[in-house]
Design an enzyme around this catalytic site. Sequence first.
Site, mmCIF file in Angstrom:
data_model
loop_
_atom_site.group_PDB
_atom_site.id
_atom_site.type_symbol
_atom_site.label_atom_id
_atom_site.label_comp_id
_atom_site.label_asym_id
_atom_site.label_seq_id
_atom_site.Cartn_x
_atom_site.Cartn_y
_atom_site.Cartn_z
ATOM 1 C CD1 TRP A 133 -35.764 12.602 30.888
ATOM 2 C CD2 TRP A 133 -34.814 11.763 29.043
ATOM 3 N NE1 TRP A 133 -34.748 13.459 30.522
ATOM 4 C CE2 TRP A 133 -34.158 12.963 29.385
ATOM 5 C CE3 TRP A 133 -34.398 11.062 27.919
ATOM 6 C CZ2 TRP A 133 -33.094 13.472 28.646
ATOM 7 C CZ3 TRP A 133 -33.336 11.565 27.176
ATOM 8 C CH2 TRP A 133 -32.694 12.761 27.538
ATOM 9 C CG ASP A 215 -32.061 6.111 28.077
ATOM 10 O OD1 ASP A 215 -30.857 6.223 28.391
ATOM 11 O OD2 ASP A 215 -32.854 7.068 28.086
ATOM 12 C CE LYS A 251 -29.171 11.893 35.770
ATOM 13 N NZ LYS A 251 -29.470 12.523 34.468
#
Length: 405
Positions: A133, A215, A251
Amino acid sequence: MSIFASVELGPPVEVFALNKACNDDPNPNKVNLGVGAYRTNEGKPWILPVVKKAEAAIVADGSLNHEYLPVLGMDTITNAASTLLLGEDSDALKSKRAFGVQCLSGTGALRLGAEFLARILKRTTFYYSDPTWENHHKVFLYAGFTEPKTYRYWHQETRAIDFAGMMEDLDNAPEGAVVILHACAHNPTGIDPTEDQWKQIADMCEKRKLFPFFDSAYQGFASGDPNKDAFAVRYFVSRGFELFCAQSFAKNFGLYNERIGNLTVVQKEATTSAAVASQITLLVRGMYSNPPAFGSRIVSRVLNDKDLRNEWMECIKTMSSRIITMRKALYDELVALKTPGTWEHITNQIGMFSYTGLNEAQVQILIKEFSIYLLKTGRISMCGLNESNVAYVARAIHAAVTRGE
């Protein structure tokens, strides 16, 4: 002359520029495969029904007010978030070796953890996967890290993890380096290590005395099972690692703009908790003072209520299963078209994103000739696919690939 006259124009953020270009495109067949947010089969954002219930209950609750939250957040959300990550029977939680800190979504949790590691523990070197990312690099540098390093991850020819390369790079990492690990649904590749590979990664981190910083942006969203998606973190904790894990509820709750996240801190001894929490308190105080309430109240109500939690479990199964269905649909279309190359990696990958293997020239064909918007790396958001556009996207990919032969 203005003191701002010397400020240079910063480069555009690719995904935001893509979204704007797509929005401005008059082509009725345009497809946005760049946005990292869930969409329904109709291509619309989805407010989870269980979130609507929680919101209604919060609005109707006359006991709530707009007073400041504690600097480290509400206990009801931090306890629930860390329990979701580590498990109901977590010894680390029971023995008070682990605790949570409410943060500004996953990005805020990464930044807060990075600030602590750089400012308090004086860490300077961090490793992130190649690719990763794009914000990982920026967050850690802005927090004070000075030595960014990468470890190999994606193997372009095999469309899989370059595990040997990853292990070699970690074996060469200096003692004390921080290693960013994607807990599940690796962004951008969608390829995760197997359970056996995770055990080998843990062995290497132990051997080299590396600090794992997980993460976790997709727990539950990836497979539909939050416990399965938490395997890597729970395994490392069971091995006795001290670690950080940044959690996001953007999400898996669809709360993208509420900025609700959690930093789970795991230590070897409970005796260090007070000191660690006190230093994190000072860091938060100096950055944003205290966290927002609304999103945290939603997640807290859902996770702490058995019926609402069960309903949430059904919601994440709905989202994950639609993505899995779209993976198969795209794969089937490409195979039916006899598109050159191998495409099994699309169905082998997991989570929101797929690393298609398309090169930058092929990506430009998709954007300019078919109004299909995706990152130049070939990463696509599977959420942008639906029953109405998947065949069109497959035909466009086929055209781009065959033209490059």
